[in-house]
Design a protein around this motif. Structure first.
Motif, PDB file in Angstrom:
ATOM      1  N   PHE A  93       0.893  -1.266  -0.011  1.00 27.19           N
ATOM      2  CA  PHE A  93       0.006  -0.433   0.122  1.00 27.19           C
ATOM      3  C   PHE A  93       0.809   1.559   0.107  1.00 27.19           C
ATOM      4  N   ALA A  95       0.890   4.295  -0.693  1.00 26.22           N
ATOM      5  CA  ALA A  95       0.273   6.230   0.030  1.00 26.22           C
ATOM      6  C   ALA A  95       0.454   5.788   1.552  1.00 26.22           C
ATOM      7  N   LEU A  96       0.536   4.129   2.061  1.00 24.36           N
ATOM      8  CA  LEU A  96       0.537   4.636   3.481  1.00 24.36           C
ATOM      9  C   LEU A  96       1.668   4.097   4.165  1.00 24.36           C
ATOM     10  N   LYS A  99       4.376   0.885   8.857  1.00 30.65           N
ATOM     11  CA  LYS A  99       3.348   0.491  10.423  1.00 30.65           C
ATOM     12  C   LYS A  99       2.080   0.402   9.737  1.00 30.65           C
ATOM     13  N   LYS A 103      -0.120  -2.252   9.801  1.00 29.14           N
ATOM     14  CA  LYS A 103      -1.782  -2.683  10.333  1.00 29.14           C
ATOM     15  C   LYS A 103      -2.754  -2.976  10.083  1.00 29.14           C
ATOM     16  N   GLU A 148       9.626   2.969  10.336  1.00 33.43           N
ATOM     17  CA  GLU A 148       7.657   3.112  10.606  1.00 33.43           C
ATOM     18  C   GLU A 148       7.098   3.896  10.056  1.00 33.43           C
ATOM     19  N   ASN A 149       7.791   5.140  10.147  1.00 37.12           N
ATOM     20  CA  ASN A 149       6.421   6.140   9.378  1.00 37.12           C
ATOM     21  C   ASN A 149       6.958   6.731   8.036  1.00 37.12           C
ATOM     22  N   ARG A 167       3.699  -8.195   6.022  1.00 32.34           N
ATOM     23  CA  ARG A 167       2.252  -7.831   6.313  1.00 32.34           C
ATOM     24  C   ARG A 167       1.780  -8.630   6.312  1.00 32.34           C
TER      25      ARG A 167
END
Lengths: 262, 329
Positions: A93, A95-96, A99, A103, A148-149, A167
């Motif tokens: 994903f 653009a996410l 972390k 999630k 993570e960010n 994931r």
């Protein structure tokens, strides 16, 4: 428990129009096994994975997962049952954040529905905390805490592969399907990957089915190897016997003109 | 004692200053300015709610005004005074003796819009990308045609006039706050992350267990609910409702707000809605005095083109300003 059958596939066939991508495909994987799937390009390896994960529906044949018929299940049903996969061409994903990628995979089995979320009930806040903790467990395990960010698309290729494995783990699978996890990795990264797969295999009691071109990966970690060619099974056995199998060698290196050369 | 996180203090500051603004505005500004501020609020609701459908889950829907129309007409029929109903409309018995207060009428309007979204979502959401956009456009046209021809309930192309002027700033901005709260809550929750995952890669999202179709339908219905509410507020602001109000041009306006703000960004949808609705309203007197209509639209299209060329992800991308989000530990 380790002797119970995890995956049983019988007479699987997939046609795209007139093209037969896969035919007469069988495999039985016991719980806890680490099995490899190899074959030349276009042999049908990814088709096998797409059928097992529910992305494609077979033309014929059956798939049983832990005794349950999942032949016509959707990918999300399979994921909830405990089949997770990675993709040959990484599909994160983008653009996410790293972390949030993890999630998002925790939501189907740990998250709350819309009403609980909007009403902010205590159960929702508890589940968000559990998801946070769980995501950190996987980030830590795969060495991703430092990034993570970061948006997933900003990571180098090797790390993206790790995120994808993280994931898949977050799905809480018992069967993990890895589609060419070493593709595009440098030798060091490949070495790390082998260690990671071994660690995961033991720690989470996973059954792993793995497509790979890198023979070193396949030969070191798999206890059993299946070889596909032109949509059907060419050979199956332990690494040593596969390495010596003349049909396998022929399929990879091309058929000798005549046996007179030998 | 637990310390309140900084971003939550900001939410409080925003809501409070909004309330102070509404309070002062109502006692100082004239009717004309107040109506502009009302329209701005309604556009915020529309843009922020379309952002749930279009920005979070990535469903490019042009049907937003259709849901607005359903909510608007439903609310209008429910609040229309009984005496006028007998004069203008031919309603079934129980409905012709019914005049509801504003809040229940609004909620029913929103729920009806939402239910419609569930019904049309089943066929339409099997389509992707451009096909979905065209199908939702078809839905918008179907709604307009139905409203135009169902004269006994809607008075057809004439529309309904003389609706009670129930909408004022408190109503509009209370719904602005609710819309912002709900979409903010969703975006930073597990549920919202699965929506965003669907936007980013539907197949991968499905392979981690996300129920693709259901989540898509829910996000369409959620956007439709707030569109329905906005329709009800709109109708009781202009005190009239006609099928022509809910046109493709309106769909274009709302979509532009979401795209320019940044698909998925709530702050972006908010800022773009304020910007664009103010521009169109401010240009209206100029257009009338110069007898050159459409300057506002041209300006809007120009900004859209420039944004698409120089900043294709919109002003805010998919993110929110840092001071408004929780710091991860």
């Amino acid at each position: 428990m380790s002797d119970s059958v995890c995956l049983a596939v019988n007479g699987l066939e997939k046609r795209f129009g007139g093209v037969v991508a896969l035919t007469d495909y069988d495999i039985e994987i016991r719980s806890g096994e680490l099995v490899g799937l190899i074959g030349p390009n276009g042999a049908g390896k990814t088709t096998v994975f797409n059928l097992l994960s529910g992305v494609l529906k077979p033309t014929r044949g059956t798939i049983f997962f832990k005794g349950q018929d999942i032949t016509r299940f959707r990918p999300d049903q399979n994921a909830v049952l405990g089949i997770a996969r990675t993709f040959q061409n990484i599909r994160l994903f983008n653009a996410l954040s790293v972390k949030d990628n993890i999630k998002a995979a925790l939501h189907p089995h740990m998250g709350c529905g819309l009403w609980k979320t909007v009403l902010n009930v205590p159960g929702y806040r508890r589940s968000e905390r559990r998801i946070e903790d769980k995501s950190r467990e996987f980030l830590d395990l795969l060495g991703l805490l430092e990034v993570e960010n970061e948006p997933a698309e900003n990571l180098p290729y090797g790390l993206q592969r790790r995120v994808e494995i993280g994931r898949a783990l977050a799905v809480n699978p018992s069967l993990l399907l890895l589609d060419e996890p070493a593709a595009g990795l440098n030798p060091n990264e490949t070495e790390d990957l082998i260690q990671t797969i071994r660690t995961l295999h033991q720690r989470y009691n996973l059954t792993i089915f793995l497509v790979e071109h890198d023979m070193r990966v396949i030969m070191t970690i798999c206890s059993r190897i299946q070889v596909l060619d032109m949509g059907h099974i060419l050979a199956e056995g332990d690494p040593v016997s596969i390495r010596k199998n003349s049909r396998v060698i022929a399929a990879y290196l091309g058929q000798p003109e005549s046996s007179a050369h030998a | 004692m637990k310390r309140i996180p900084l971003h939550q203090i900001w939410y409080f500051v925003f809501v409070l200053s909004g309330a102070v603004f509404v309070f002062i505005a109502r006692s100082t500004f004239n009717e004309y300015i107040l109506s502009i501020i009302n329209f701005v609020g309604i556009y915020i609701i529309l843009a922020v709610s379309l952002n749930i459908t279009n920005g979070f889950t990535g469903l490019f829907s042009l049907g937003h005004p259709g849901f607005m129309a359903i909510g608007g007409y439903m609310t209008s029929v429910l609040t229309f005074p009984v005496a006028k109903k007998a004069m203008f409309l031919e309603l079934p018995g129980w409905l012709s003796h019914l005049a509801l207060p504003f809040l229940p009428a609004l909620l029913i309007g929103g729920v009806c819009a939402s239910l419609t979204a569930f019904v049309i979502g089943v066929p339409v959401l099997r389509l992707r990308g451009h096909y979905l956009a065209v199908a939702t456009l078809g839905f918008l046209i179907i709604v307009q045609v139905l409203i135009t021809n169902w004269e006994s309930v809607t008075r057809g192309p004439l529309g309904m006039n003389g609706l009670p002027a129930l909408t004022h700033l408190w109503w509009v901005y209370a719904w602005v706050v609710i819309t912002l709260y709900v979409s903010w809550k969703i975006k930073f929750s597990s549920y919202g992350r699965s929506m965003l995952a669907i936007r980013e890669d539907p197949l991968a999202a499905q392979c981690v267990g996300t129920r693709l179709f259901r989540t898509r339908v829910v996000s369409l219905a959620l956007g439709a609910f707030f569109a329905g509410i906005a329709g009800g507020l709109w109708a009781h602001l202009v005190t009239a409702i006609t099928p022509a109000s809910f046109s493709l041009v309106l769909a274009f306006h709302i979509v532009v707000m979401v795209v320019v703000g940044g698909s998925g960004s709530i702050s972006g949808a908010f800022v773009a809605a304020v910007l664009f609705s103010t521009i169109t309203e401010l240009f209206r007197p100029l257009e009338e005095s110069l007898d050159a209509y459409g300057i506002g639209e041209i300006l809007m299209a120009l900004i859209l083109i420039l944004i698409l060329i120089y900043r294709p992800t919109g002003i805010f991308g998919t993110r929110e300003p840092g001071f408004l989000t929780a710091k991860s530990t």
